[in-house]
Write an enzyme that holds these catalytic residues in place. Structure first.
Site, PDB file in Angstrom:
ATOM      1  N   SER A   1       0.810  -1.218   0.000  1.00  0.00           N
ATOM      2  CA  SER A   1       0.000   0.000   0.000  1.00  0.00           C
ATOM      3  C   SER A   1       0.845   1.271   0.000  1.00  0.00           C
ATOM      4  O   SER A   1       0.311   2.367   0.103  1.00  0.00           O
ATOM      5  CB  SER A   1      -0.918   0.001   1.224  1.00  0.00           C
ATOM      6  OG  SER A   1      -0.152  -0.087   2.394  1.00  0.00           O
TER       7      SER A   1
ATOM      8  N   THR B   1      -1.807   3.735   4.404  1.00  0.00           N
ATOM      9  CA  THR B   1      -0.886   4.853   4.239  1.00  0.00           C
ATOM     10  C   THR B   1      -0.009   4.877   5.453  1.00  0.00           C
ATOM     11  O   THR B   1      -0.500   4.607   6.555  1.00  0.00           O
ATOM     12  CB  THR B   1      -1.691   6.174   4.216  1.00  0.00           C
ATOM     13  OG1 THR B   1      -2.505   6.175   3.055  1.00  0.00           O
ATOM     14  CG2 THR B   1      -0.819   7.394   4.217  1.00  0.00           C
TER      15      THR B   1
ATOM     16  N   THR C   1       1.824   7.065   0.363  1.00  0.00           N
ATOM     17  CA  THR C   1       0.917   5.954   0.031  1.00  0.00           C
ATOM     18  C   THR C   1       0.906   5.671  -1.466  1.00  0.00           C
ATOM     19  O   THR C   1       1.288   6.538  -2.268  1.00  0.00           O
ATOM     20  CB  THR C   1      -0.523   6.317   0.455  1.00  0.00           C
ATOM     21  OG1 THR C   1      -1.360   5.171   0.376  1.00  0.00           O
ATOM     22  CG2 THR C   1      -1.124   7.393  -0.420  1.00  0.00           C
TER      23      THR C   1
ATOM     24  N   ARG D   1      -6.609   9.439  -9.950  1.00  0.00           N
ATOM     25  CA  ARG D   1      -7.244   9.719  -8.650  1.00  0.00           C
ATOM     26  C   ARG D   1      -6.177  10.079  -7.608  1.00  0.00           C
ATOM     27  O   ARG D   1      -5.164   9.413  -7.489  1.00  0.00           O
ATOM     28  CB  ARG D   1      -8.031   8.498  -8.185  1.00  0.00           C
ATOM     29  CG  ARG D   1      -8.711   8.650  -6.816  1.00  0.00           C
ATOM     30  CD  ARG D   1      -7.860   8.127  -5.684  1.00  0.00           C
ATOM     31  NE  ARG D   1      -8.568   8.111  -4.399  1.00  0.00           N
ATOM     32  CZ  ARG D   1      -7.976   7.865  -3.244  1.00  0.00           C
ATOM     33  NH1 ARG D   1      -6.690   7.620  -3.187  1.00  0.00           N
ATOM     34  NH2 ARG D   1      -8.671   7.865  -2.135  1.00  0.00           N
ATOM     35  N   VAL D   2      -6.434  11.123  -6.867  1.00  0.00           N
ATOM     36  CA  VAL D   2      -5.555  11.503  -5.768  1.00  0.00           C
ATOM     37  C   VAL D   2      -6.394  11.517  -4.496  1.00  0.00           C
ATOM     38  O   VAL D   2      -7.501  12.051  -4.479  1.00  0.00           O
ATOM     39  CB  VAL D   2      -4.934  12.901  -6.027  1.00  0.00           C
ATOM     40  CG1 VAL D   2      -4.169  13.378  -4.804  1.00  0.00           C
ATOM     41  CG2 VAL D   2      -4.016  12.858  -7.244  1.00  0.00           C
ATOM     42  N   GLY D   3      -5.870  10.913  -3.456  1.00  0.00           N
ATOM     43  CA  GLY D   3      -6.593  10.874  -2.185  1.00  0.00           C
ATOM     44  C   GLY D   3      -6.153  11.991  -1.265  1.00  0.00           C
ATOM     45  O   GLY D   3      -5.667  13.043  -1.698  1.00  0.00           O
ATOM     46  N   ASP D   4      -6.312  11.747   0.016  1.00  0.00           N
ATOM     47  CA  ASP D   4      -5.950  12.755   1.013  1.00  0.00           C
ATOM     48  C   ASP D   4      -4.446  12.831   1.271  1.00  0.00           C
ATOM     49  O   ASP D   4      -3.924  13.867   1.679  1.00  0.00           O
ATOM     50  CB  ASP D   4      -6.663  12.442   2.343  1.00  0.00           C
ATOM     51  CG  ASP D   4      -6.316  11.047   2.870  1.00  0.00           C
ATOM     52  OD1 ASP D   4      -6.076  10.130   2.051  1.00  0.00           O
ATOM     53  OD2 ASP D   4      -6.288  10.861   4.099  1.00  0.00           O
TER      54      ASP D   4
ATOM     55  N   THR E   1      -5.309   8.151   7.819  1.00  0.00           N
ATOM     56  CA  THR E   1      -5.283   7.031   6.874  1.00  0.00           C
ATOM     57  C   THR E   1      -6.720   6.585   6.649  1.00  0.00           C
ATOM     58  O   THR E   1      -7.607   6.907   7.446  1.00  0.00           O
ATOM     59  CB  THR E   1      -4.423   5.873   7.420  1.00  0.00           C
ATOM     60  OG1 THR E   1      -4.405   4.807   6.467  1.00  0.00           O
ATOM     61  CG2 THR E   1      -4.950   5.337   8.746  1.00  0.00           C
ATOM     62  N   GLY E   2      -6.927   5.853   5.574  1.00  0.00           N
ATOM     63  CA  GLY E   2      -8.276   5.386   5.285  1.00  0.00           C
ATOM     64  C   GLY E   2      -8.797   5.982   3.991  1.00  0.00           C
ATOM     65  O   GLY E   2      -8.007   6.472   3.175  1.00  0.00           O
TER      66      GLY E   2
ATOM     67  N   GLY F   1      -9.565   8.281   1.556  1.00  0.00           N
ATOM     68  CA  GLY F   1      -9.119   9.667   1.471  1.00  0.00           C
ATOM     69  C   GLY F   1     -10.205  10.652   1.117  1.00  0.00           C
ATOM     70  O   GLY F   1     -10.175  11.807   1.566  1.00  0.00           O
TER      71      GLY F   1
END
Ligand code: ASP
Length: 320
Positions: free
Chosen positions: A78, A180, A198, A208-211, A231-232, A234
Site C-alpha cells: 500500500s 498509508t 501511500t 485519482r488523488v486521495g488525502d 489514513t483510510g 481519502g
C-alpha cells in the site's frame, strides 16, 4: 490478498514492538522526543525515526527517514515499491511532508520513484511551489537525481490481474487494498514535523488523488499546537480537511484524543450510512507530547516510540 492487520502476524515485528490494546484510554503524555505512525508498519518506520530523534536530530529528518521504510519494502502493498496499482495497472504514489516552520511539499500521481516522500521534501526545499503532480513531479524527481524504477512487483501485478476478473471497486476496511503511512514526531528541541506516503486506494481510477499528499487533509503541522495525520478512505478525509481540523480542535483546547474523536464524528455526521462501511483513522500529537488516535472502525493500529514507550503497537479506539 493478505490481511496484514491481523495481530497474529505481529510475530514478525516482535523485536521492535509488542501489542497493547488501549480501548477507552485517554491521551497519554510522554517525554519528548516522541514519534507516532499509522498501522503495524509504523513500528518499522519508528525504528528509523527514533535513531534520529534519540540523537537529538530534527523531527523533519526523522519523519522522512521513517516514511522511507515502508516505501522501500516491496512486501508492503500500500506504499511505494510494491504498492497495488490503479485499475490500469499503474502504480501512482502520493506523498507530503511538513516542518515546524509551516514549510511543506507534496507530490501526487508520481510514477516510477520508490521514495515519493523524499521528492516531496525536495519540492519543499528546492522549488517555489508546494505541490507537483504526475509528469511534472516525475521530471522534477529525475532532475533531482532520483532513479526511475519499476514499482509493480510480481505479487502486485498478480493481485491486480485477479481484481480485473470482477473489477469491483469497494475498499474493505483494514485490508491491503488501502493504507498509508502517516508519521508525526516531536524532537528534543520541541519541534514538530510530519510526513505521509501511500500508493493510494488500490484499483482507483487513473489520476485519482486521495488525502495523503494534501496538506491539511492527511497531514498538518502547527508548531505552536501539534500535528495530525490520517489514513483510510481519502475522499472522506478531504471532505472535512481532516488533519487541519484535528490541529484546530487541539488549538481550541481539546486533547489529541478528543480532537481525533471529534474529527471522526464529523465524518459520521456527514456520511452516517457510508461511515459504517469504510475505515478512516486519525493520529494526533500535541506540543506537550500527548498523543491520541481514533478511527471509524476497529482494527486501526498505530505505533508509538518514546523514552517511556519502547516502540509499541496499539489498537485505536473506534466509533463503531
Ligand atoms: N488515505 C489513502 C488514500 O485515500 C489510503 C489509505 O490510507 O488507506 O489514498
Amino acid at each position: 490478498m493478505t490481511t496484514r492487520r491481523k495481530f497474529i502476524q505481529l510475530g514478525a515485528l516482535a523485536s521492535v514492538a509488542s501489542v497493547i490494546k488501549t480501548w477507552g484510554k485517554p491521551a497519554v503524555k510522554v517525554s519528548k522526543p516522541v514519534v507516532i505512525s499509522t498501522w503495524n508498519f509504523g513500528a518499522g518506520a519508528n525504528v528509523e525515526a527514533w535513531k534520529i530523534l534519540s540523537a537529538d536530530g530534527r523531527a523533519l529528518d526523522a519523519v522522512e527517514a521513517g516514511a522511507r521504510v515502508p516505501e522501500g519494502d516491496p512486501k508492503e502493498s500500500s506504499v511505494g515499491l510494491g504498492g497495488l496499482p490503479d485499475r490500469d495497472g499503474r502504480v501512482t504514489l502520493d506523498s507530503c511532508i511538513m516542518d515546524e516552520f509551516a514549510n511543506c511539499g507534496a507530490v501526487a500521481c508520481l510514477e516510477h520513484i520508490v521514495h515519493p516522500v523524499s521528492v516531496a521534501r525536495k519540492v519543499m526545499e528546492k522549488t517555489p511551489h508546494v505541490f507537483l503532480v504526475g509528469e511534472g513531479a516525475l521530471k522534477f524527481a529525475l532532475d533531482q537525481g532520483f532513479k526511475k524504477e519499476k514499482l509493480l512487483t510480481k505479487e502486485s501485478e498478480k493481485a491486480w490481474k485477479e481484481w480485473l476478473k470482477t473489477a469491483k471497486y469497494k475498499p474493505v476496511a483494514n485490508i491491503e487494498n488501502h493504507d498509508t503511512i502517516g508519521i508525526v514526531a516531536i524532537d528534543t528541541k520541541q519541534n514538530l514535523s510530519g510526513a505521509c506516503t501511500t500508493s493510494g486506494m488500490a484499483y482507483k481510477m487513473h489520476g485519482r488523488v486521495g488525502d495523503s499528499p494534501i496538506i491539511g487533509a492527511a497531514l498538518f503541522v502547527d508548531n505552536e499546537i501539534g500535528a495530525a495525520t490520517s489514513t483510510g478512505v481519502g475522499e472522506e478525509v478531504i471532505r472535512i480537511v481532516g488533519s487541519h481540523l484535528v490541529v484546530e480542535l487541539m488549538r481550541q483546547g481539546n486533547s489529541p484524543q478528543q480532537a481525533c474523536e471529534l474529527a471522526v464524528a464529523r465524518i459520521v455526521k456527514n456520511q452516517p450510512q457510508k461511515s459504517k462501511e469504510i475505515q478512516v483513522g486519525f493520529l494526533a500529537l500535541n506540543k506537550n507530547g500527548e498523543y491520541g488516535a481514533y478511527a471509524l472502525q476497529k482494527g486501526f493500529t498505530y505505533a508509538v516510540y518514546s523514552n517511556e514507550i519502547p516502540n509499541t503497537i496499539f489498537e485505536a479506539k473506534s466509533f463503531y
